[in-house]
Write an enzyme that holds these catalytic residues in place. Structure first.
Site, PDB file in Angstrom:
ATOM      1  N   GLN A 142      14.251  25.401  -0.229  1.00  0.00           N
ATOM      2  CA  GLN A 142      14.343  23.842  -0.683  1.00  0.00           C
ATOM      3  C   GLN A 142      14.561  23.837  -2.329  1.00  0.00           C
ATOM      4  OE1 GLN A 142      13.327  21.373   1.285  1.00  0.00           O
ATOM      5  NE2 GLN A 142      13.800  19.816  -0.337  1.00  0.00           N
ATOM      6  N   TRP A 170      16.777  11.838  -2.459  1.00  0.00           N
ATOM      7  CA  TRP A 170      17.362  12.277  -1.208  1.00  0.00           C
ATOM      8  C   TRP A 170      16.887  13.600  -0.527  1.00  0.00           C
ATOM      9  CZ3 TRP A 170      19.656   8.228   1.229  1.00  0.00           C
ATOM     10  CH2 TRP A 170      20.179   7.359   0.389  1.00  0.00           C
ATOM     11  N   VAL A 171      16.712  14.559  -1.608  1.00  0.00           N
ATOM     12  CA  VAL A 171      16.240  15.925  -1.377  1.00  0.00           C
ATOM     13  C   VAL A 171      15.027  16.057  -2.243  1.00  0.00           C
ATOM     14  CG1 VAL A 171      16.713  18.326  -1.701  1.00  0.00           C
ATOM     15  CG2 VAL A 171      18.357  16.775  -1.256  1.00  0.00           C
ATOM     16  N   SER A 177       8.427  18.825   0.248  1.00  0.00           N
ATOM     17  CA  SER A 177       9.192  18.688   1.423  1.00  0.00           C
ATOM     18  C   SER A 177       8.509  18.831   2.535  1.00  0.00           C
ATOM     19  CB  SER A 177      10.366  19.507   1.406  1.00  0.00           C
ATOM     20  OG  SER A 177      11.223  19.330   2.647  1.00  0.00           O
ATOM     21  N   HIS A 179       9.716  19.555   5.412  1.00  0.00           N
ATOM     22  CA  HIS A 179      10.496  20.566   5.977  1.00  0.00           C
ATOM     23  C   HIS A 179       9.703  21.741   5.803  1.00  0.00           C
ATOM     24  CE1 HIS A 179      14.270  18.625   7.475  1.00  0.00           C
ATOM     25  NE2 HIS A 179      14.139  18.198   6.544  1.00  0.00           N
ATOM     26  N   ASP A 186      15.805  17.614  10.921  1.00  0.00           N
ATOM     27  CA  ASP A 186      17.002  16.767  10.816  1.00  0.00           C
ATOM     28  C   ASP A 186      17.835  16.678  12.032  1.00  0.00           C
ATOM     29  OD1 ASP A 186      16.318  15.909   8.173  1.00  0.00           O
ATOM     30  OD2 ASP A 186      17.622  17.087   7.554  1.00  0.00           O
ATOM     31  N   GLU A 234      16.841   7.561   6.123  1.00  0.00           N
ATOM     32  CA  GLU A 234      17.274   8.560   6.620  1.00  0.00           C
ATOM     33  C   GLU A 234      17.327   8.428   8.157  1.00  0.00           C
ATOM     34  OE1 GLU A 234      15.789  12.220   5.231  1.00  0.00           O
ATOM     35  OE2 GLU A 234      16.643  11.907   3.160  1.00  0.00           O
ATOM     36  N   HIS A 237      16.063  11.756  10.239  1.00  0.00           N
ATOM     37  CA  HIS A 237      14.989  12.791   9.936  1.00  0.00           C
ATOM     38  C   HIS A 237      13.557  12.361  10.586  1.00  0.00           C
ATOM     39  CE1 HIS A 237      12.486  15.103   6.626  1.00  0.00           C
ATOM     40  NE2 HIS A 237      11.693  14.317   7.243  1.00  0.00           N
TER      41      HIS A 237
END
Length: 270
Positions: A142, A170-171, A177, A179, A186, A234, A237
Protein backbone atom coordinates in the site's frame (compact mmCIF):
# COMPACT_ATOMS: atom_id res chain seq x y z
CA UNK A 1 -34.01 -81.83 40.33
CA UNK A 2 -30.40 -82.59 41.07
CA UNK A 3 -28.43 -80.06 43.09
CA UNK A 4 -25.84 -79.65 40.29
CA UNK A 5 -28.51 -78.71 37.74
CA UNK A 6 -30.14 -76.30 40.19
CA UNK A 7 -26.79 -74.52 40.76
CA UNK A 8 -26.28 -74.16 36.97
CA UNK A 9 -29.74 -72.60 36.51
CA UNK A 10 -29.18 -70.17 39.41
CA UNK A 11 -25.77 -69.17 37.99
CA UNK A 12 -27.25 -68.50 34.54
CA UNK A 13 -30.12 -66.43 35.97
CA UNK A 14 -27.73 -64.32 38.06
CA UNK A 15 -25.49 -63.77 35.03
CA UNK A 16 -28.44 -62.55 32.92
CA UNK A 17 -29.55 -60.16 35.69
CA UNK A 18 -26.02 -58.77 36.04
CA UNK A 19 -25.70 -58.22 32.28
CA UNK A 20 -29.03 -56.42 32.15
CA UNK A 21 -27.99 -54.17 35.01
CA UNK A 22 -24.75 -53.25 33.21
CA UNK A 23 -26.66 -52.37 30.02
CA UNK A 24 -29.04 -50.12 31.96
CA UNK A 25 -26.17 -48.26 33.61
CA UNK A 26 -24.31 -47.74 30.32
CA UNK A 27 -27.47 -46.54 28.57
CA UNK A 28 -28.18 -44.07 31.37
CA UNK A 29 -24.65 -42.68 31.21
CA UNK A 30 -24.92 -42.30 27.42
CA UNK A 31 -28.24 -40.47 27.66
CA UNK A 32 -26.84 -38.17 30.32
CA UNK A 33 -23.87 -37.38 28.11
CA UNK A 34 -26.08 -36.57 25.12
CA UNK A 35 -28.38 -34.47 27.26
CA UNK A 36 -25.40 -32.50 28.52
CA UNK A 37 -24.27 -31.84 24.94
CA UNK A 38 -27.70 -30.52 23.99
CA UNK A 39 -27.64 -28.36 27.10
CA UNK A 40 -24.37 -26.83 25.89
CA UNK A 41 -25.73 -26.27 22.37
CA UNK A 42 -24.00 -29.19 20.65
CA UNK A 43 -26.13 -31.65 18.71
CA UNK A 44 -25.41 -35.34 18.38
CA UNK A 45 -24.52 -34.91 14.72
CA UNK A 46 -21.74 -32.49 15.70
CA UNK A 47 -19.78 -35.03 17.73
CA UNK A 48 -17.64 -36.00 14.74
CA UNK A 49 -17.03 -32.32 13.93
CA UNK A 50 -15.16 -32.00 17.23
CA UNK A 51 -12.37 -34.13 15.77
CA UNK A 52 -9.65 -32.32 13.76
CA UNK A 53 -10.22 -32.33 10.02
CA UNK A 54 -8.00 -34.65 7.99
CA UNK A 55 -8.14 -32.31 4.98
CA UNK A 56 -4.92 -31.16 3.34
CA UNK A 57 -6.30 -27.61 3.15
CA UNK A 58 -4.45 -24.97 5.23
CA UNK A 59 -6.11 -24.39 8.57
CA UNK A 60 -6.28 -21.71 11.23
CA UNK A 61 -6.00 -23.07 14.81
CA UNK A 62 -8.90 -20.87 15.90
CA UNK A 63 -11.14 -21.97 13.01
CA UNK A 64 -11.46 -25.76 12.49
CA UNK A 65 -11.48 -26.58 8.79
CA UNK A 66 -14.47 -28.88 9.35
CA UNK A 67 -16.65 -25.88 10.19
CA UNK A 68 -18.40 -24.09 7.28
CA UNK A 69 -17.39 -20.48 6.69
CA UNK A 70 -21.03 -19.43 7.11
CA UNK A 71 -21.02 -20.81 10.67
CA UNK A 72 -17.73 -19.10 11.46
CA UNK A 73 -19.24 -15.79 10.35
CA UNK A 74 -22.25 -16.24 12.61
CA UNK A 75 -20.01 -16.64 15.64
CA UNK A 76 -17.99 -13.52 14.90
CA UNK A 77 -18.90 -10.07 16.16
CA UNK A 78 -20.68 -8.33 13.27
CA UNK A 79 -18.46 -5.28 13.74
CA UNK A 80 -15.51 -7.46 12.82
CA UNK A 81 -16.85 -7.74 9.28
CA UNK A 82 -18.40 -4.28 9.18
CA UNK A 83 -15.31 -2.51 10.53
CA UNK A 84 -14.86 0.99 9.15
CA UNK A 85 -11.44 1.89 7.80
CA UNK A 86 -11.03 5.27 6.12
CA UNK A 87 -9.08 8.53 6.30
CA UNK A 88 -10.09 8.88 9.97
CA UNK A 89 -9.97 5.23 11.06
CA UNK A 90 -6.80 3.22 10.61
CA UNK A 91 -6.52 -0.54 10.40
CA UNK A 92 -6.26 -1.76 14.03
CA UNK A 93 -2.75 -2.69 15.13
CA UNK A 94 -3.94 -6.15 16.18
CA UNK A 95 -5.86 -6.83 12.95
CA UNK A 96 -5.23 -10.27 11.50
CA UNK A 97 -6.40 -11.93 8.32
CA UNK A 98 -7.07 -15.55 7.42
CA UNK A 99 -6.35 -15.45 3.71
CA UNK A 100 -7.62 -17.64 0.89
CA UNK A 101 -5.67 -17.73 -2.36
CA UNK A 102 -7.66 -17.11 -5.53
CA UNK A 103 -6.79 -18.75 -8.82
CA UNK A 104 -5.13 -15.64 -10.23
CA UNK A 105 -2.89 -15.15 -7.19
CA UNK A 106 -5.08 -12.58 -5.43
CA UNK A 107 -6.06 -13.12 -1.78
CA UNK A 108 -9.14 -12.38 0.33
CA UNK A 109 -10.09 -12.97 3.93
CA UNK A 110 -11.74 -16.35 4.35
CA UNK A 111 -14.91 -14.72 5.71
CA UNK A 112 -15.47 -12.96 2.40
CA UNK A 113 -14.56 -15.88 0.15
CA UNK A 114 -17.71 -18.00 0.04
CA UNK A 115 -19.99 -15.14 -1.04
CA UNK A 116 -17.35 -13.83 -3.46
CA UNK A 117 -17.15 -17.20 -5.17
CA UNK A 118 -20.92 -17.33 -5.59
CA UNK A 119 -21.05 -13.78 -6.97
CA UNK A 120 -18.31 -14.55 -9.51
CA UNK A 121 -19.97 -17.82 -10.52
CA UNK A 122 -23.34 -16.13 -11.00
CA UNK A 123 -21.76 -13.33 -13.05
CA UNK A 124 -20.07 -15.88 -15.30
CA UNK A 125 -23.34 -17.77 -15.64
CA UNK A 126 -24.75 -14.55 -17.12
CA UNK A 127 -22.03 -14.62 -19.75
CA UNK A 128 -19.81 -11.98 -18.12
CA UNK A 129 -16.07 -12.19 -17.49
CA UNK A 130 -15.31 -10.44 -14.17
CA UNK A 131 -11.67 -10.14 -13.18
CA UNK A 132 -10.34 -9.38 -9.69
CA UNK A 133 -7.32 -7.17 -10.31
CA UNK A 134 -6.63 -6.15 -6.70
CA UNK A 135 -7.54 -7.53 -3.29
CA UNK A 136 -5.59 -7.91 -0.04
CA UNK A 137 -2.59 -5.62 0.33
CA UNK A 138 0.19 -5.53 2.85
CA UNK A 139 1.30 -2.27 4.48
CA UNK A 140 4.44 -2.24 2.31
CA UNK A 141 2.52 -2.71 -0.91
CA UNK A 142 0.00 0.00 0.00
CA UNK A 143 2.90 2.33 0.77
CA UNK A 144 4.44 1.74 -2.67
CA UNK A 145 1.12 2.43 -4.42
CA UNK A 146 0.58 5.62 -2.45
CA UNK A 147 4.10 6.93 -3.02
CA UNK A 148 3.82 6.21 -6.75
CA UNK A 149 0.62 8.25 -6.92
CA UNK A 150 2.19 11.11 -4.98
CA UNK A 151 5.13 11.14 -7.38
CA UNK A 152 2.75 11.27 -10.35
CA UNK A 153 1.27 14.52 -9.03
CA UNK A 154 4.68 15.94 -8.13
CA UNK A 155 5.82 15.31 -11.70
CA UNK A 156 2.86 17.41 -12.81
CA UNK A 157 4.14 20.34 -10.77
CA UNK A 158 2.26 19.82 -7.49
CA UNK A 159 4.01 20.53 -4.20
CA UNK A 160 4.61 17.65 -1.79
CA UNK A 161 1.62 18.69 0.32
CA UNK A 162 -0.64 19.17 -2.68
CA UNK A 163 0.50 15.90 -4.23
CA UNK A 164 -0.25 13.97 -1.03
CA UNK A 165 -3.70 15.55 -0.79
CA UNK A 166 -4.60 14.70 -4.38
CA UNK A 167 -3.09 11.21 -4.20
CA UNK A 168 -5.16 10.47 -1.10
CA UNK A 169 -8.34 10.90 -3.15
CA UNK A 170 -7.48 7.85 -5.22
CA UNK A 171 -5.03 5.78 -3.21
CA UNK A 172 -5.57 5.51 0.53
CA UNK A 173 -2.78 6.59 2.85
CA UNK A 174 -0.98 3.46 4.11
CA UNK A 175 -2.75 2.12 7.17
CA UNK A 176 -6.12 3.53 6.09
CA UNK A 177 -6.81 1.25 3.12
CA UNK A 178 -9.64 -1.28 3.20
CA UNK A 179 -7.50 -3.53 1.06
CA UNK A 180 -5.37 -4.16 4.14
CA UNK A 181 -8.40 -5.76 5.82
CA UNK A 182 -8.78 -8.49 3.21
CA UNK A 183 -12.40 -7.44 2.61
CA UNK A 184 -11.93 -5.06 -0.35
CA UNK A 185 -11.72 -5.96 -4.03
CA UNK A 186 -11.18 -4.12 -7.28
CA UNK A 187 -13.23 -5.99 -9.89
CA UNK A 188 -12.97 -5.15 -13.58
CA UNK A 189 -13.48 -7.26 -16.69
CA UNK A 190 -11.07 -9.41 -18.66
CA UNK A 191 -11.32 -7.13 -21.71
CA UNK A 192 -11.11 -3.85 -19.77
CA UNK A 193 -8.83 -3.69 -16.76
CA UNK A 194 -8.59 0.10 -16.58
CA UNK A 195 -9.48 1.60 -13.20
CA UNK A 196 -11.47 4.51 -14.55
CA UNK A 197 -15.02 5.46 -15.54
CA UNK A 198 -14.81 3.34 -18.67
CA UNK A 199 -15.94 0.54 -16.34
CA UNK A 200 -19.41 2.08 -16.43
CA UNK A 201 -19.75 1.01 -20.06
CA UNK A 202 -19.37 -2.63 -19.08
CA UNK A 203 -22.54 -4.72 -18.72
CA UNK A 204 -20.62 -6.89 -16.26
CA UNK A 205 -19.79 -3.91 -14.07
CA UNK A 206 -23.36 -2.66 -14.23
CA UNK A 207 -24.55 -6.08 -13.07
CA UNK A 208 -22.05 -6.14 -10.21
CA UNK A 209 -22.96 -2.63 -9.06
CA UNK A 210 -26.63 -3.60 -8.96
CA UNK A 211 -26.41 -7.11 -7.53
CA UNK A 212 -23.33 -7.14 -5.26
CA UNK A 213 -25.55 -6.37 -2.26
CA UNK A 214 -27.24 -9.77 -2.59
CA UNK A 215 -23.87 -11.38 -1.88
CA UNK A 216 -22.91 -9.30 1.15
CA UNK A 217 -20.83 -6.82 -0.85
CA UNK A 218 -21.34 -3.08 -1.41
CA UNK A 219 -20.10 -0.54 -3.92
CA UNK A 220 -17.83 1.16 -1.42
CA UNK A 221 -17.33 4.59 -2.99
CA UNK A 222 -20.57 5.72 -4.68
CA UNK A 223 -20.61 8.79 -6.89
CA UNK A 224 -23.02 10.70 -4.62
CA UNK A 225 -21.09 10.05 -1.39
CA UNK A 226 -17.63 11.42 -2.18
CA UNK A 227 -18.11 14.30 0.25
CA UNK A 228 -18.45 11.72 3.04
CA UNK A 229 -16.01 9.01 1.95
CA UNK A 230 -13.39 11.55 0.77
CA UNK A 231 -12.60 9.10 -2.01
CA UNK A 232 -13.43 9.65 -5.67
CA UNK A 233 -16.14 7.59 -7.39
CA UNK A 234 -14.81 4.07 -8.01
CA UNK A 235 -17.24 1.87 -9.97
CA UNK A 236 -14.90 -1.09 -9.50
CA UNK A 237 -14.21 -1.10 -5.74
CA UNK A 238 -16.33 -3.54 -3.71
CA UNK A 239 -16.27 -4.22 -0.01
CA UNK A 240 -17.56 -7.21 1.95
CA UNK A 241 -19.74 -6.26 4.94
CA UNK A 242 -22.05 -9.29 5.27
CA UNK A 243 -25.62 -9.77 4.06
CA UNK A 244 -27.48 -7.85 6.75
CA UNK A 245 -25.39 -4.69 6.47
CA UNK A 246 -25.33 -4.85 2.67
CA UNK A 247 -29.13 -4.96 2.46
CA UNK A 248 -29.55 -2.03 4.85
CA UNK A 249 -26.97 0.02 2.94
CA UNK A 250 -28.76 -0.73 -0.34
CA UNK A 251 -32.29 -0.07 0.91
CA UNK A 252 -31.39 3.15 2.75
CA UNK A 253 -29.00 4.46 0.10
CA UNK A 254 -26.11 4.76 2.54
CA UNK A 255 -22.36 4.57 2.32
CA UNK A 256 -20.45 2.58 4.92
CA UNK A 257 -19.64 5.67 7.00
CA UNK A 258 -23.35 6.48 7.31
CA UNK A 259 -24.24 2.89 8.12
CA UNK A 260 -21.68 2.69 10.92
CA UNK A 261 -22.84 6.02 12.33
CA UNK A 262 -26.54 5.15 12.26
CA UNK A 263 -26.63 1.43 12.91
CA UNK A 264 -23.45 0.38 14.69
CA UNK A 265 -22.90 3.44 16.84
CA UNK A 266 -26.68 3.68 17.33
CA UNK A 267 -26.61 7.46 17.51
CA UNK A 268 -29.46 7.92 15.05
CA UNK A 269 -31.30 4.55 14.89
CA UNK A 270 -34.23 4.44 12.49
Amino acid sequence: MEKSNFKIIVTVVLAVIAAAAIVLVLNKNYNNRIAEKYKNGVSVSQENAEKPSQSNSPSNPSEPTSEPVSEIIKKRDAKDIEILVNFENKVPDNWSVNLVNLRNGQQVDRRAYEDLQKMMDDARAKGYEPFICSSYRTQDYQTRLYNNKVNEYKNQGYSQEQAEKEAGKWVAVPGTSEHQLGFALDIVTVDNQSLDNSQLKSECQQWLMKNCYDYGYILRYPEDKTDITKIGFEPWHYRYVGHEAAQIIKEKGLCLEEYVEQYLNRKNPE
